[in-house]
Every structure is written in structure tokens, then in C-alpha cells.
Design a protein around this motif. Structure first.
Motif, PDB file in Angstrom:
ATOM      1  N   PHE A 169     -31.377 -43.570   0.958  1.00  0.00           N
ATOM      2  CA  PHE A 169     -30.847 -43.479   2.327  1.00  0.00           C
ATOM      3  C   PHE A 169     -29.758 -42.409   2.339  1.00  0.00           C
ATOM      4  CE2 PHE A 169     -26.626 -45.648   2.239  1.00  0.00           C
ATOM      5  CZ  PHE A 169     -26.638 -46.076   0.926  1.00  0.00           C
ATOM      6  N   LEU A 170     -29.334 -42.023   3.533  1.00  0.00           N
ATOM      7  CA  LEU A 170     -28.274 -41.017   3.647  1.00  0.00           C
ATOM      8  C   LEU A 170     -26.955 -41.738   3.890  1.00  0.00           C
ATOM      9  CD1 LEU A 170     -30.155 -38.472   5.963  1.00  0.00           C
ATOM     10  CD2 LEU A 170     -29.718 -38.249   3.503  1.00  0.00           C
ATOM     11  N   GLY A 171     -26.089 -41.709   2.887  1.00  0.00           N
ATOM     12  CA  GLY A 171     -24.827 -42.427   3.023  1.00  0.00           C
ATOM     13  C   GLY A 171     -23.636 -41.507   2.799  1.00  0.00           C
ATOM     14  N   TYR A 172     -22.452 -42.051   3.056  1.00  0.00           N
ATOM     15  CA  TYR A 172     -21.203 -41.309   2.812  1.00  0.00           C
ATOM     16  C   TYR A 172     -20.636 -41.755   1.466  1.00  0.00           C
ATOM     17  CZ  TYR A 172     -21.238 -40.282   7.835  1.00  0.00           C
ATOM     18  OH  TYR A 172     -21.573 -39.852   9.087  1.00  0.00           O
ATOM     19  N   ARG A 173     -20.715 -40.874   0.478  1.00  0.00           N
ATOM     20  CA  ARG A 173     -20.209 -41.258  -0.837  1.00  0.00           C
ATOM     21  C   ARG A 173     -18.692 -41.059  -0.897  1.00  0.00           C
ATOM     22  NH1 ARG A 173     -22.490 -42.939  -5.174  1.00  0.00           N
ATOM     23  NH2 ARG A 173     -24.594 -42.249  -4.678  1.00  0.00           N
ATOM     24  N   ASN A 174     -18.001 -42.074  -1.405  1.00  0.00           N
ATOM     25  CA  ASN A 174     -16.538 -42.018  -1.499  1.00  0.00           C
ATOM     26  C   ASN A 174     -16.090 -41.659  -2.909  1.00  0.00           C
ATOM     27  OD1 ASN A 174     -16.023 -42.927   1.226  1.00  0.00           O
ATOM     28  ND2 ASN A 174     -16.786 -44.925   0.552  1.00  0.00           N
ATOM     29  N   ALA A 175     -14.821 -41.278  -3.017  1.00  0.00           N
ATOM     30  CA  ALA A 175     -14.267 -40.876  -4.316  1.00  0.00           C
ATOM     31  C   ALA A 175     -14.370 -41.998  -5.351  1.00  0.00           C
ATOM     32  CB  ALA A 175     -12.807 -40.468  -4.129  1.00  0.00           C
ATOM     33  N   GLU A 221      -8.833 -35.492  10.449  1.00  0.00           N
ATOM     34  CA  GLU A 221      -9.116 -34.162   9.855  1.00  0.00           C
ATOM     35  C   GLU A 221      -9.910 -34.342   8.557  1.00  0.00           C
ATOM     36  OE1 GLU A 221      -8.404 -31.082  10.774  1.00  0.00           O
ATOM     37  OE2 GLU A 221      -7.096 -31.464  12.510  1.00  0.00           O
ATOM     38  N   ARG A 222      -9.466 -35.288   7.732  1.00  0.00           N
ATOM     39  CA  ARG A 222     -10.133 -35.508   6.436  1.00  0.00           C
ATOM     40  C   ARG A 222     -11.482 -36.200   6.626  1.00  0.00           C
ATOM     41  NH1 ARG A 222      -4.548 -36.465   4.949  1.00  0.00           N
ATOM     42  NH2 ARG A 222      -4.763 -38.648   5.509  1.00  0.00           N
ATOM     43  N   LEU A 223     -11.507 -37.226   7.485  1.00  0.00           N
ATOM     44  CA  LEU A 223     -12.771 -37.950   7.690  1.00  0.00           C
ATOM     45  C   LEU A 223     -13.854 -37.036   8.262  1.00  0.00           C
ATOM     46  CD1 LEU A 223     -11.487 -41.346   9.194  1.00  0.00           C
ATOM     47  CD2 LEU A 223     -12.598 -41.033   6.980  1.00  0.00           C
ATOM     48  N   ASN A 224     -13.447 -36.068   9.061  1.00  0.00           N
ATOM     49  CA  ASN A 224     -14.422 -35.172   9.696  1.00  0.00           C
ATOM     50  C   ASN A 224     -15.142 -34.294   8.681  1.00  0.00           C
ATOM     51  OD1 ASN A 224     -15.564 -34.448  12.260  1.00  0.00           O
ATOM     52  ND2 ASN A 224     -14.604 -32.440  11.989  1.00  0.00           N
ATOM     53  N   LYS A 225     -14.579 -34.194   7.479  1.00  0.00           N
ATOM     54  CA  LYS A 225     -15.214 -33.379   6.427  1.00  0.00           C
ATOM     55  C   LYS A 225     -16.289 -34.177   5.682  1.00  0.00           C
ATOM     56  CE  LYS A 225     -11.404 -30.199   5.653  1.00  0.00           C
ATOM     57  NZ  LYS A 225     -10.045 -30.735   5.787  1.00  0.00           N
ATOM     58  N   ARG A 226     -16.342 -35.495   5.915  1.00  0.00           N
ATOM     59  CA  ARG A 226     -17.353 -36.302   5.219  1.00  0.00           C
ATOM     60  C   ARG A 226     -18.735 -35.980   5.783  1.00  0.00           C
ATOM     61  NH1 ARG A 226     -16.508 -42.464   5.638  1.00  0.00           N
ATOM     62  NH2 ARG A 226     -17.160 -42.740   3.490  1.00  0.00           N
ATOM     63  N   THR A 227     -19.711 -35.905   4.898  1.00  0.00           N
ATOM     64  CA  THR A 227     -21.092 -35.712   5.358  1.00  0.00           C
ATOM     65  C   THR A 227     -21.990 -36.702   4.624  1.00  0.00           C
ATOM     66  OG1 THR A 227     -21.354 -33.992   3.694  1.00  0.00           O
ATOM     67  CG2 THR A 227     -20.921 -33.257   5.950  1.00  0.00           C
ATOM     68  N   ARG A 228     -23.111 -36.976   5.230  1.00  0.00           N
ATOM     69  CA  ARG A 228     -24.063 -37.882   4.585  1.00  0.00           C
ATOM     70  C   ARG A 228     -24.803 -37.156   3.475  1.00  0.00           C
ATOM     71  NH1 ARG A 228     -25.245 -42.746   7.360  1.00  0.00           N
ATOM     72  NH2 ARG A 228     -24.430 -42.822   9.483  1.00  0.00           N
ATOM     73  N   GLU A 229     -25.079 -37.866   2.399  1.00  0.00           N
ATOM     74  CA  GLU A 229     -25.877 -37.292   1.306  1.00  0.00           C
ATOM     75  C   GLU A 229     -26.918 -38.323   0.853  1.00  0.00           C
ATOM     76  OE1 GLU A 229     -23.611 -37.490  -2.696  1.00  0.00           O
ATOM     77  OE2 GLU A 229     -22.059 -37.141  -1.190  1.00  0.00           O
ATOM     78  N   VAL A 230     -27.936 -37.816   0.158  1.00  0.00           N
ATOM     79  CA  VAL A 230     -29.004 -38.715  -0.290  1.00  0.00           C
ATOM     80  C   VAL A 230     -28.465 -39.642  -1.380  1.00  0.00           C
ATOM     81  CG1 VAL A 230     -31.303 -38.858  -1.351  1.00  0.00           C
ATOM     82  CG2 VAL A 230     -30.772 -37.013   0.268  1.00  0.00           C
ATOM     83  N   CYS A 231     -28.601 -40.934  -1.163  1.00  0.00           N
ATOM     84  CA  CYS A 231     -28.119 -41.937  -2.132  1.00  0.00           C
ATOM     85  C   CYS A 231     -29.278 -42.889  -2.436  1.00  0.00           C
ATOM     86  CB  CYS A 231     -26.975 -42.747  -1.537  1.00  0.00           C
ATOM     87  SG  CYS A 231     -25.569 -41.759  -1.029  1.00  0.00           S
ATOM     88  N   PRO A 232     -29.341 -43.379  -3.660  1.00  0.00           N
ATOM     89  CA  PRO A 232     -30.384 -44.362  -3.951  1.00  0.00           C
ATOM     90  C   PRO A 232     -30.132 -45.665  -3.186  1.00  0.00           C
ATOM     91  CG  PRO A 232     -28.851 -44.168  -5.796  1.00  0.00           C
ATOM     92  CD  PRO A 232     -28.463 -43.104  -4.809  1.00  0.00           C
ATOM     93  N   ALA A 233     -31.210 -46.388  -2.886  1.00  0.00           N
ATOM     94  CA  ALA A 233     -31.076 -47.665  -2.166  1.00  0.00           C
ATOM     95  C   ALA A 233     -30.161 -48.629  -2.922  1.00  0.00           C
ATOM     96  CB  ALA A 233     -32.448 -48.296  -1.949  1.00  0.00           C
TER      97      ALA A 233
END
Ligand code: CA
Length: 505
Positions: A112-118, A249-261
Motif C-alpha cells: 500500500f502507499l503509506g507515509y513512512r516515519n523516522a 511546513e514539515r508535514l507538507n513535505k511528507r509523501t506516500r511511498e510503497v510499503c509492504p502490507a
């Protein structure tokens, strides 16, 4: 499932059937070779398939759901007042980890396309959450949030929304009571939810018992806004907006990326259940839960009073003795908690449940646990604890919808599946909620609120496997932001509701 035109029987040894005729069955209807109804029996309610003596076992799901309170002739309506409640399974006699299911074959390649965090966690939404440390500041925060929504959000198109994390805890409570750790840990874990992207903004009053950096040790001092230090209302709102802008400002830089289920943490819940919930929606969710576990994801099921009478099916499925002891401990704690309040687990069913054909909590539980599917239970969590393992987890929470939802959010769920038979417009704004109806009548009546209809399992138009797969695929789509669940489409935002078993002063 054994089915004819009028009723279904779930297990071959059941001595009752559930009416599937939408208008119910009239008195004097021949419903099988040797059964004639002797009174009107409403839709979803139980019909006696034999004559019961007083005290005889009433069997549904192949289990005793109660005892006949009176003589019940064949072809009668077994209404709730005719059913005596059995004892709950005894905890000290429960066999633990005796039937641990073998792992099912892994499911590879689902993403799925999720927002990966640090910190490695993955979100399903990108939200600015602003938490309060006490209810006193909620009114001011709500004014600021409304302005952020109108004035700032349009400038940050990658941010899905801003939400105040309001609650009624923080002061006027026995903060050092042993059980205060439940609401405190719930708030701490919600503040660090994956959908908030590591941003932490806190609005405090300045004199409350829940001292911000006592419960949120890693919050930056500059991200705590203390209203008692500001000069009047306008300055309070201005400072919240200014800090929020830095986060946006920081949250707006987050993008979705392909992540395993396997990066998904999915919570399961039911609310407004009826007699079909345990036959259609919950088993289909159980099938989807198995698919998620096979794909490596984390799945949480909860609601202690609704598993209490099915615990003898769960305890053998826990992965080892240690997890079994945790399960017993949580259930025993809840028995005590109810006892303290002068009730037992049968305080759970609602008038709507009963009107929907559920006689008591035993019948409700046996339907409810179907959500858990068939895999091993790898861990048990206390209310509001973070999930740390992959696989199926029992997160002990109240069954009350928003209290369970709030506890599961604290445990880190990033999507929830909610089954309903009577219908509830339930939504949690932090995460997507997919609603599954147990009957087609509801899915049609609420066609702009129900995401998936599992009622087709009764009509024979779909199987449990069909609906389970449909749900699994919808989970990946909605978690990816490619489609909105109805609750998000309409912006249904119910308030969080903390579980606080400790005293209020
Ligand atoms: Ca519930």
C-alpha cells in the motif's frame, strides 16, 4: 451453515434457527417438513427447531447460549426473556496454548502507499494533531484549529487535516491512582500516533495535574503552549497558529511511498451488532484478518465483555503460556472492574442488540470472536498499550465503541474495520474506518455510509471468502488514500473517549 427459505442454522447441532425472511415469519407458516410456526417470529430472531423442557440447553454456533426458562414448544419465538444466562467460562480452568494454530502460508507481494516515519512506523494519513493536556484549554484550541483549517490548510495540500486531540482528562482526577496509568498511557501513545508524522504540539493550561513533560517526556519545550503564560485570548490563538504553521511546513513535505502490507496495523471492532453479525460480517472480517496476518501485518481485536464468554475458544490459540497468563489477567481485571460497579458482563448488550435478535452476551460474544479469524494470538495488550508484534493481538479494551476506538488508536492502529448490523455512523478522524454491514437491508438503507455488505453471505450471493478478499483489497486501497471510506468522505468526526477506571476527584 444450513439454510432454507425461512431461516439459517449455523452449526448442525444447533436446536434454534435465525429468521432470514426480511418481514419475519407469520404464525402458522410451515417452515420445514415437521415445523410449523406457532407465533410471529421477527427477522433475525431465533425460532425453536424442537420443543424445549424447562432448563434445557439452547444451542447456537454449536454452543450453549443459554437455558430455557420455561417450556418452549417447537416453532416458537425464542425471545430474550425465555433464555437463562449461563455461567461465564472459569478462568482458572482454561486450557492455555493447547491448540496453537500452525502459521498459514505467507501472502507475498501485497503493498500500500503509506507515509513512512523516522521511527519506522507507517501512517495512512498525514494529519497535524494538536493535543491538550487538560480539558480546560479545549475551547481556545478549537477556535485556533478552526482558523488553521480556514487560513493555513489550503496552503499545505499534502496535509490531510488538522485535528484537536481533545479529551476530558488532565485535572480533577486522582492522577496517582494505580489505574490512572491507563488514560495517561493512552494519551501518550495517541500523541505519537504514526498518522501525526512525528510532530508533537501540546496546549496546556499551566496548573493542571497532568504536567505535559511528565507524561510526554520527549516533547520539545518550545512545542508546549501554556495558556496561563500568554497575554489574553488573541495572543493564545496567535501562538497556537504560529506553532501549527511550523509543523505544517514539515508535514507538507511528507509523501506516500510503497510499503509492504506488513506495515499496516489494523484494528477490528463491532458496534450495533445483530444476530447476523456473527454469521456474515464478523466471519468475513475474520477471513480478512487471516489474510492480513498472512501478509505480515498486525491485527488487533478487542472488547473484553464481548470475548468473555468465548474465551475458551481464544485461550487455546495463544502462542505460549506467558501470553495465556496475560489474557487471563486482563479478563480477570475486567471481571473485577464490572463487579466493583455492581454488574456483570451481561450489562453489555443494548436494546438494539436485543431487537436485532441477540438474546444475551453469550450469543453476542460467540459472534464477536469470529472477527479474530483463525491464526495464533501472539500477544495481549492492556488498554492503551502500543502493539509491538506482528500477527494477531488481543488488545483488552471496553466494548463501548469510542472507548475501544480510542484505546486501539493508542495501540497504534492506522485503519479500523467496524462491523454493524443495526447501523452506526461511527468514524474516527485520525484514521480511516471501513464499515461492514451484517445484513443487506442495512447496506441498502445506508448506502452512503456502509462500505461493504457482508449480508450477501446469508442470501448466498457471496461467500465468507469472497467478502474477506474484497475487504482485504479495500483495506489496501483505502490505506493508500486511493479511495475514501464513507466516514472520511463525509467528514464524520466523533470525539475521542478515554478509558479512565481511576477515581475523579
Ligand atoms: Ca464495540
Amino acid at each position: 451453515m444450513i439454510k432454507n427459505k425461512f431461516f439459517i442454522k449455523i452449526n448442525s447441532i444447533d436446536n434454534v434457527g435465525s429468521v432470514i425472511e426480511p418481514g419475519g415469519i407469520k404464525a402458522g407458516t410451515k417452515i420445514s417438513d415437521d415445523i410449523m410456526t406457532i407465533e410471529y417470529i421477527p427477522y433475525a430472531h431465533k425460532i425453536s427447531l424442537k420443543s424445549f423442557k424447562k432448563g434445557e440447553e439452547i444451542i447456537r454456533y454449536g454452543e450453549t447460549i443459554g437455558y430455557a426458562r420455561e417450556i418452549i414448544p417447537k416453532g416458537s419465538w425464542i425471545s430474550e426473556d425465555k433464555v437463562e444466562l449461563p455461567q461465564a467460562p472459569k478462568l482458572d480452568e482454561l486450557p492455555v496454548a493447547t491448540k496453537v494454530p500452525e502459521p498459514l502460508p505467507p501472502l507475498e507481494g501485497y503493498t500500500f502507499l503509506g507515509y513512512r516515519n523516522a521511527d519506522g512506523s507507517v501512517g495512512t494519513k498525514n494529519i497535524l494533531g494538536i493535543m491538550t493536556s487538560v480539558q480546560c484549554v479545549e475551547g481556545v484550541l478549537n477556535v485556533a484549529v478552526e482558523r488553521i483549517r480556514q487560513e493555513l490548510l489550503p496552503k499545505y495540500p499534502n496535509v490531510d487535516g488538522v485535528m484537536p486531540i481533545n479529551h476530558n482528562y488532565g485535572c480533577g482526577v486522582a492522577i496517582d491512582a494505580p489505574e490512572a496509568k491507563i488514560p495517561i498511557r493512552t494519551l501518550r501513545n495517541i500523541a505519537t500516533h504514526p498518522n501525526f508524522g512525528g510532530e508533537l504540539l501540546l496546549v496546556s493550561l499551566g496548573c493542571e495535574k497532568l504536567i505535559p513533560n511528565k507524561y510526554l517526556s520527549d516533547v520539545e519545550e518550545e512545542n508546549i503552549i501554556v495558556l496561563q503564560k500568554e497575554h489574553g485570548f488573541e495572543m493564545m490563538v496567535d501562538i497556537i497558529i504560529k506553532k501549527a504553521q511550523q509543523c505544517l511546513e514539515r508535514l507538507n513535505k511528507r509523501t506516500r511511498e510503497v510499503c509492504p502490507a506488513s506495515d499496516l496495523i489494523v484494528g477490528l471492532q463491532c458496534g450495533g451488532s445483530d444476530a447476523f453479525s456473527g454469521v456474515t460480517a464478523n466471519p468475513a472480517v475474520g477471513y480478512a484478518a487471516d489474510l492480513l496476518v498472512r501478509a505480515g501485518a498486525t491485527v488487533l481485536f478487542s472488547e473484553v465483555t464481548e470475548v468473555r464468554d468465548g474465551v475458551h475458544h481464544l485461550a487455546p490459540r495463544v502462542i505460549n503460556q506467558e501470553v495465556g497468563q496475560k489474557l487471563k489477567k486482563e479478563i480477570a481485571w475486567y471481571d473485577n472492574y464490572l463487579n466493583r460497579g455492581g454488574v456483570d458482563r451481561n450489562a453489555n448488550p443494548t436494546p438494539g442488540n436485543k431487537a436485532g435478535g441477540l438474546a444475551n452476551v453469550v450469543e453476542k460474544s460467540l459472534g464477536s470472536i469470529a472477527k479474530s479469524g483463525s491464526t495464533a494470538i501472539v500477544d495481549v495488550l492492556s488498554p492503551g498499550e502500543k502493539a509491538k508484534k506482528k500477527g494477531l493481538i488481543f488488545a483488552a479494551t471496553p466494548a463501548s465503541d469510542f472507548v475501544c476506538g480510542t484505546c486501539q488508536l493508542a495501540s497504534g492502529i492506522t485503519l479500523q474495520i467496524f462491523t454493524t448490523g443495526r447501523g452506526t455512523p461511527y468514524g474516527l478522524s485520525m484514521i480511516p474506518v471501513i464499515k461492514v454491514s451484517s445484513n443487506t437491508e442495512l447496506a441498502k438503507r445506508w448506502n452512503d455510509l456502509i462500505d461493504i455488505d457482508a449480508g450477501e453471505i446469508v442470501t448466498g450471493e457471496a461467500t465468507i471468502e469472497d467478502v474477506g478478499w474484497e475487504l482485504f483489497k479495500l483495506i489496501l486501497k483505502i490505506a493508500s488514500g486511493k479511495k475514501k471510506a464513507w466516514a472520511d468522505y463525509w467528514g464524520i468526526k466523533n470525539a475521542l473517549c478515554l478509558f479512565n477506571p481511576a477515581p475523579i476527584t
